[in-house]
Design a protein around this motif. Structure first.
Motif, PDB file in Angstrom:
ATOM      1  N   LEU A 173     -10.608   2.117  17.947  1.00 45.61           N
ATOM      2  CA  LEU A 173      -9.261   1.735  18.322  1.00 45.61           C
ATOM      3  C   LEU A 173      -8.677   3.089  19.000  1.00 45.61           C
ATOM      4  CD1 LEU A 173      -6.724  -0.052  17.846  1.00 45.61           C
ATOM      5  CD2 LEU A 173      -6.720   0.567  15.775  1.00 45.61           C
ATOM      6  N   SER A 174      -8.731   3.099  20.230  1.00 40.31           N
ATOM      7  CA  SER A 174      -7.848   4.147  21.060  1.00 40.31           C
ATOM      8  C   SER A 174      -6.509   3.692  21.497  1.00 40.31           C
ATOM      9  CB  SER A 174      -8.855   4.331  22.282  1.00 40.31           C
ATOM     10  OG  SER A 174      -8.839   3.227  23.040  1.00 40.31           O
ATOM     11  N   THR A 175      -6.074   4.723  22.196  1.00 45.16           N
ATOM     12  CA  THR A 175      -4.538   4.233  22.648  1.00 45.16           C
ATOM     13  C   THR A 175      -4.402   3.164  23.281  1.00 45.16           C
ATOM     14  OG1 THR A 175      -4.507   6.905  22.856  1.00 45.16           O
ATOM     15  CG2 THR A 175      -2.675   5.417  23.510  1.00 45.16           C
ATOM     16  N   GLN A 176      -5.327   2.705  24.401  1.00 46.88           N
ATOM     17  CA  GLN A 176      -5.045   1.818  25.236  1.00 46.88           C
ATOM     18  C   GLN A 176      -5.911   0.422  25.166  1.00 46.88           C
ATOM     19  OE1 GLN A 176      -4.898   2.935  29.392  1.00 46.88           O
ATOM     20  NE2 GLN A 176      -4.928   5.149  28.796  1.00 46.88           N
ATOM     21  N   GLN A 177      -6.611   0.526  24.107  1.00 49.60           N
ATOM     22  CA  GLN A 177      -7.776  -0.609  24.000  1.00 49.60           C
ATOM     23  C   GLN A 177      -8.552  -0.420  22.506  1.00 49.60           C
ATOM     24  OE1 GLN A 177     -11.108  -0.461  27.092  1.00 49.60           O
ATOM     25  NE2 GLN A 177     -11.704   1.304  26.103  1.00 49.60           N
ATOM     26  N   TYR A 209       4.103  -7.373  23.656  1.00 47.60           N
ATOM     27  CA  TYR A 209       4.513  -5.891  22.855  1.00 47.60           C
ATOM     28  C   TYR A 209       5.106  -5.055  23.831  1.00 47.60           C
ATOM     29  CZ  TYR A 209       1.742  -7.771  18.767  1.00 47.60           C
ATOM     30  OH  TYR A 209       1.335  -8.454  18.003  1.00 47.60           O
ATOM     31  N   HIS A 210       5.079  -5.128  25.295  1.00 50.24           N
ATOM     32  CA  HIS A 210       5.757  -4.464  26.047  1.00 50.24           C
ATOM     33  C   HIS A 210       5.369  -2.880  26.039  1.00 50.24           C
ATOM     34  CE1 HIS A 210       8.343  -7.968  26.829  1.00 50.24           C
ATOM     35  NE2 HIS A 210       8.675  -8.041  25.806  1.00 50.24           N
ATOM     36  N   THR A 211       4.161  -2.658  25.807  1.00 50.85           N
ATOM     37  CA  THR A 211       3.521  -1.461  25.813  1.00 50.85           C
ATOM     38  C   THR A 211       3.288  -0.782  27.288  1.00 50.85           C
ATOM     39  OG1 THR A 211       1.472  -2.270  25.308  1.00 50.85           O
ATOM     40  CG2 THR A 211       2.747  -1.718  23.412  1.00 50.85           C
ATOM     41  N   THR A 212       3.291   0.271  27.383  1.00 52.30           N
ATOM     42  CA  THR A 212       2.650   0.853  28.501  1.00 52.30           C
ATOM     43  C   THR A 212       1.663   1.981  28.250  1.00 52.30           C
ATOM     44  OG1 THR A 212       4.839   1.208  29.598  1.00 52.30           O
ATOM     45  CG2 THR A 212       3.208   2.586  30.602  1.00 52.30           C
ATOM     46  N   ASN A 213       0.360   1.641  28.641  1.00 49.79           N
ATOM     47  CA  ASN A 213      -0.758   2.296  28.294  1.00 49.79           C
ATOM     48  C   ASN A 213      -1.043   2.179  26.739  1.00 49.79           C
ATOM     49  OD1 ASN A 213      -1.775   3.104  30.801  1.00 49.79           O
ATOM     50  ND2 ASN A 213      -0.136   4.837  30.619  1.00 49.79           N
ATOM     51  N   GLY A 214      -0.591   1.036  26.235  1.00 50.06           N
ATOM     52  CA  GLY A 214      -0.824   0.931  24.419  1.00 50.06           C
ATOM     53  C   GLY A 214       0.058   1.382  23.608  1.00 50.06           C
ATOM     54  N   ARG A 215       1.225   1.992  24.269  1.00 49.62           N
ATOM     55  CA  ARG A 215       2.336   2.612  23.303  1.00 49.62           C
ATOM     56  C   ARG A 215       3.725   2.481  23.762  1.00 49.62           C
ATOM     57  NH1 ARG A 215       2.717   5.732  27.594  1.00 49.62           N
ATOM     58  NH2 ARG A 215       2.039   7.792  27.649  1.00 49.62           N
ATOM     59  N   HIS A 216       4.639   2.755  22.826  1.00 53.81           N
ATOM     60  CA  HIS A 216       6.130   2.839  23.302  1.00 53.81           C
ATOM     61  C   HIS A 216       6.421   4.166  23.213  1.00 53.81           C
ATOM     62  CE1 HIS A 216       6.465  -1.450  21.166  1.00 53.81           C
ATOM     63  NE2 HIS A 216       6.272  -1.686  22.547  1.00 53.81           N
ATOM     64  N   VAL A 217       7.318   4.523  24.242  1.00 59.44           N
ATOM     65  CA  VAL A 217       7.693   6.065  24.670  1.00 59.44           C
ATOM     66  C   VAL A 217       9.182   6.112  24.475  1.00 59.44           C
ATOM     67  CG1 VAL A 217       7.638   8.105  26.072  1.00 59.44           C
ATOM     68  CG2 VAL A 217       5.644   6.564  26.030  1.00 59.44           C
ATOM     69  N   SER A 247     -17.285  -5.291  24.403  1.00 62.79           N
ATOM     70  CA  SER A 247     -16.097  -5.760  24.450  1.00 62.79           C
ATOM     71  C   SER A 247     -15.160  -4.867  24.519  1.00 62.79           C
ATOM     72  CB  SER A 247     -15.640  -6.751  23.331  1.00 62.79           C
ATOM     73  OG  SER A 247     -16.755  -7.800  23.335  1.00 62.79           O
ATOM     74  N   ASN A 248     -13.948  -4.989  25.512  1.00 64.86           N
ATOM     75  CA  ASN A 248     -12.945  -3.908  25.711  1.00 64.86           C
ATOM     76  C   ASN A 248     -11.525  -4.908  25.607  1.00 64.86           C
ATOM     77  OD1 ASN A 248     -14.545  -1.727  26.181  1.00 64.86           O
ATOM     78  ND2 ASN A 248     -15.167  -2.412  28.078  1.00 64.86           N
ATOM     79  N   ILE A 249     -10.883  -4.783  24.541  1.00 64.00           N
ATOM     80  CA  ILE A 249      -9.566  -5.506  24.412  1.00 64.00           C
ATOM     81  C   ILE A 249      -8.531  -4.480  25.106  1.00 64.00           C
ATOM     82  CG2 ILE A 249      -8.161  -6.989  23.133  1.00 64.00           C
ATOM     83  CD1 ILE A 249     -11.033  -8.015  23.346  1.00 64.00           C
ATOM     84  N   GLY A 250      -8.063  -4.684  26.383  1.00 62.96           N
ATOM     85  CA  GLY A 250      -6.905  -3.783  26.787  1.00 62.96           C
ATOM     86  C   GLY A 250      -5.612  -4.452  26.195  1.00 62.96           C
ATOM     87  N   MET A 273     -12.203  -7.433  28.830  1.00 60.64           N
ATOM     88  CA  MET A 273     -13.329  -7.378  29.613  1.00 60.64           C
ATOM     89  C   MET A 273     -14.537  -7.297  28.751  1.00 60.64           C
ATOM     90  SD  MET A 273     -14.735  -4.753  32.544  1.00 60.64           S
ATOM     91  CE  MET A 273     -15.216  -3.566  31.180  1.00 60.64           C
ATOM     92  N   ASP A 274     -15.436  -8.287  28.893  1.00 58.31           N
ATOM     93  CA  ASP A 274     -16.774  -8.441  28.113  1.00 58.31           C
ATOM     94  C   ASP A 274     -17.796  -8.080  28.941  1.00 58.31           C
ATOM     95  OD1 ASP A 274     -18.191  -9.469  25.670  1.00 58.31           O
ATOM     96  OD2 ASP A 274     -18.969 -10.859  27.155  1.00 58.31           O
ATOM     97  N   GLN A 275     -18.671  -7.218  28.448  1.00 61.28           N
ATOM     98  CA  GLN A 275     -20.062  -6.808  29.116  1.00 61.28           C
ATOM     99  C   GLN A 275     -21.243  -7.106  28.410  1.00 61.28           C
ATOM    100  OE1 GLN A 275     -19.599  -2.724  30.823  1.00 61.28           O
ATOM    101  NE2 GLN A 275     -21.819  -2.722  31.332  1.00 61.28           N
ATOM    102  N   GLN A 276     -22.193  -7.690  29.116  1.00 66.07           N
ATOM    103  CA  GLN A 276     -23.460  -7.799  28.371  1.00 66.07           C
ATOM    104  C   GLN A 276     -24.423  -6.980  28.969  1.00 66.07           C
ATOM    105  OE1 GLN A 276     -23.159 -10.541  26.234  1.00 66.07           O
ATOM    106  NE2 GLN A 276     -24.923 -10.764  25.290  1.00 66.07           N
ATOM    107  N   ASN A 277     -24.784  -6.001  28.294  1.00 67.76           N
ATOM    108  CA  ASN A 277     -25.816  -4.769  28.861  1.00 67.76           C
ATOM    109  C   ASN A 277     -27.304  -5.031  28.697  1.00 67.76           C
ATOM    110  OD1 ASN A 277     -23.615  -3.298  29.655  1.00 67.76           O
ATOM    111  ND2 ASN A 277     -23.781  -1.838  27.991  1.00 67.76           N
TER     112      ASN A 277
END
Length: 553
Positions: free
Chosen positions: A21-25, A52-60, A41-44, A1-5
């Motif tokens: 660089l967080s867990t999900q984005q 990559y078949h991740t769930t919330n950005g990770r493999h469990v 910019s938010n790259i989910g 998602m891209d946001q222009q403020n």
């Protein structure tokens, strides 16, 4: 998602990029020289990179939780491509960043060589290889054995806390490294980065140093001496200090210049890169930059888990009394060598508040109904402890309720008041009891770390918008409560502080000044008589909390 403020009128105004660089984005925030947000910019990860078949950005995999390193590489290329399309890239004069704490990345020799010689005709993921393809991240809980080994090397859990600021924690990097050392992959490891220094390394084209606050989340860093602990590192590998990088840095230190890969491929300048930090220290430093020129502040994040960060003027674990409570974490301050930060984490946060709301606020799980029941103080007549998941501090699980009773078997050694355990409160008590339980725990744990009065508290996270919760924070903690407000943003919405704090760090380092695009506004002040009631009840609360935790020893 891209946001222009906002679109500044001066198109020559320099911009500064903050990354997280967080867990999900992967989040990017571009600010102008006034500190106003120009682009977000938010790259989910799950949605943008489903392969990559991740769930919330990770493999469990049970207790083992990892994230694909190549997914992070793709995300950085993707974000830089968005900046290229925006036409704002040539105006970027500096970059800094943050990343999830405790995760680790394992470089092999070939990957390090390629990092310095990247081909702009290829993507990052097609050129860089790693000794470990999936990096262990902060949620990894598979290293209990390695934690006990580190505590044994130190001499005890308390001694490990005395050295590093924390007892052995499963999610900490030292235990992750020790676990990978036991696998065949270790023979190919040349360098080890934290996720924050990994991201900085990509930008400068060489291995970047770890910053002091993020190093404090490894269980390998001597927090007082501000250097890697020789004994702890050697217990894993005799070459580990060299693999981590002997030199650590402050988070406002310049670590390099943007590499030619990004300059040529995305139309950027060879701008300065300042050190990347962990997300929590970066956010804390961001809040402090907004709070200037006043005294420091504490930050209370009310999310899935609740987190409190507060400044320490002195290292607490030099006293025997502090070492009796080695819970939470003590880290070096990211930008001030004379100070430390304490971080308290509580696993049972917003999800438990929502459970109480849904159980007892029968008007379709209404927060308005929850608030109506949660307005009036309950302690010391009754106390509740709500730990559906095993809590971090105290080590306890389950729902526990206590009420004053003349024949109660639990007698507070401080007040002499008798309490007895009950299965249920009346229908209106639990909403208030859970707020008191969570906030009084923070008071107890703060006192274990600092003798200084608790400073003003800045609140963030989903529950921080709730007026009743805000007033409870002010009354129970006895402090002024404020929230971030950005006048230039739509509805005054506060920015994501790890990335925004990084962008401010870059701006301040480049231009030698602070900015006031964000302000802290008071949202609650303590009521003196109500706070006194909680201050007088705190010893009884701590007595009952200790009773609950002893049932799980």
């Amino acid at each position: 998602m891209d946001q222009q403020n906002s679109n500044p009128l001066d198109t020559n105004d320099p911009l500064y990029l903050g990354l997280d660089l967080s867990t999900q984005q992967l989040k990017g925030i571009l600010i102008n020289s006034s500190g106003n947000i120009v682009k977000e910019s938010n790259i989910g990860f799950d949605a943008t990179f489903p392969h990559y078949h991740t769930t919330n950005g990770r493999h469990v995999h049970g207790d083992r939780v990892t994230a694909p390193v190549h997914m992070w590489l793709e995300a950085l290329d993707h974000l830089m491509h968005e900046i290229l399309l925006s036409g704002l890239g040539p105006r970027i004069h500096g970059i800094s960043g943050a990343a999830q704490q405790h995760g680790s990345v394992y470089w092999n020799h070939w990957g390090i060589e390629q990092l310095a010689n990247l081909d702009t005709n290829k993507s990052l993921k097609d050129q860089l290889v790693f000794a470990v393809a999936d990096s262990p991240i902060w949620e990894d809980a598979s290293t209990k054995e390695e934690c006990r080994e580190l505590e044994h090397v130190a001499g005890s859990a308390a001694r490990l806390a005395e050295i590093t600021g924390s007892v052995g924690f499963e999610r900490f990097t030292g235990a992750q490294i020790a676990k990978i050392k036991k696998t065949p992959a270790w023979t190919n490891v040349s360098r080890v980065s934290l996720v924050s220094s990994f991201l900085a390394s990509l930008l400068i084209g060489k291995i970047a140093p770890v910053d002091v606050s993020d190093a404090s989340g490894t269980n390998l860093f001597d927090a007082q001496q501000e250097t890697w602990s020789q004994g702890l590192c050697d217990s894993i590998s005799s070459d580990l200090i060299n693999m981590l990088g002997p030199r650590v840095c402050m988070a406002d230190e310049r670590v390099g210049t943007l590499s030619t890969y990004f300059v040529e491929k995305y139309g950027l300048h060879g701008c300065p890169i300042w050190a990347f930090s962990g997300d929590n220290p970066s956010a804390f430093a961001g809040f402090e930059s907004i709070h200037r020129p006043g005294p420091s502040l504490a930050v209370l994040s009310l999310g899935t888990s609740d987190t409190v960060l507060f400044p320490l003027s002195a290292y607490p674990y030099v006293s025997k009394s502090a070492l009796e409570h080695p819970d939470g974490h003590v880290m070096r301050h990211p930008t001030d060598r004379s100070r430390f930060i304490a971080m308290l984490c509580y696993k049972n946060g917003s999800l438990v508040r929502e459970w109480v709301r849904d159980t007892y606020a029968h008007d379709n799980g209404s927060w308005a109904e929850f608030n109506r029941m949660a307005m009036e103080p309950l302690a010391p007549k009754a106390f509740g402890f709500y730990y559906p998941s095993m809590e971090i501090q105290p080590k306890a699980k389950g729902i526990h309720r206590f009420v004053q009773a003349a024949d109660g078997k639990l007698i507070s050694p401080t007040s002499g008041t008798r309490y007895t355990a009950v299965q249920e409160f009346n229908q209106t008590s639990d909403p208030r009891a859970i707020l008191e339980s969570q906030l009084m725990s923070m008071c107890v744990d703060y006192r274990h770390k600092s003798a200084d009065p608790l400073p003003v508290v800045a609140v963030t996270g989903g529950a921080s918008d709730n007026a009743v919760v805000r007033q409870a924070i002010a009354d129970i903690l006895g402090v002024r409560v404020c929230a971030v407000y950005m006048p230039s943003a739509e509805c005054g919405v506060a920015p994501a502080m790890p990335a925004y704090g990084a962008a401010i760090r870059a701006l301040s380092a480049a231009e030698g000044r602070s900015v006031d695009a964000c302000v802290l506004r008071d949202v609650a002040v303590p009521r003196e008589l109500v706070h006194k009631r909680y201050a007088d009840a705190l010893a009884d609360f701590e007595f009952l909390r200790r009773h609950v935790s002893l049932q799980h020893v």
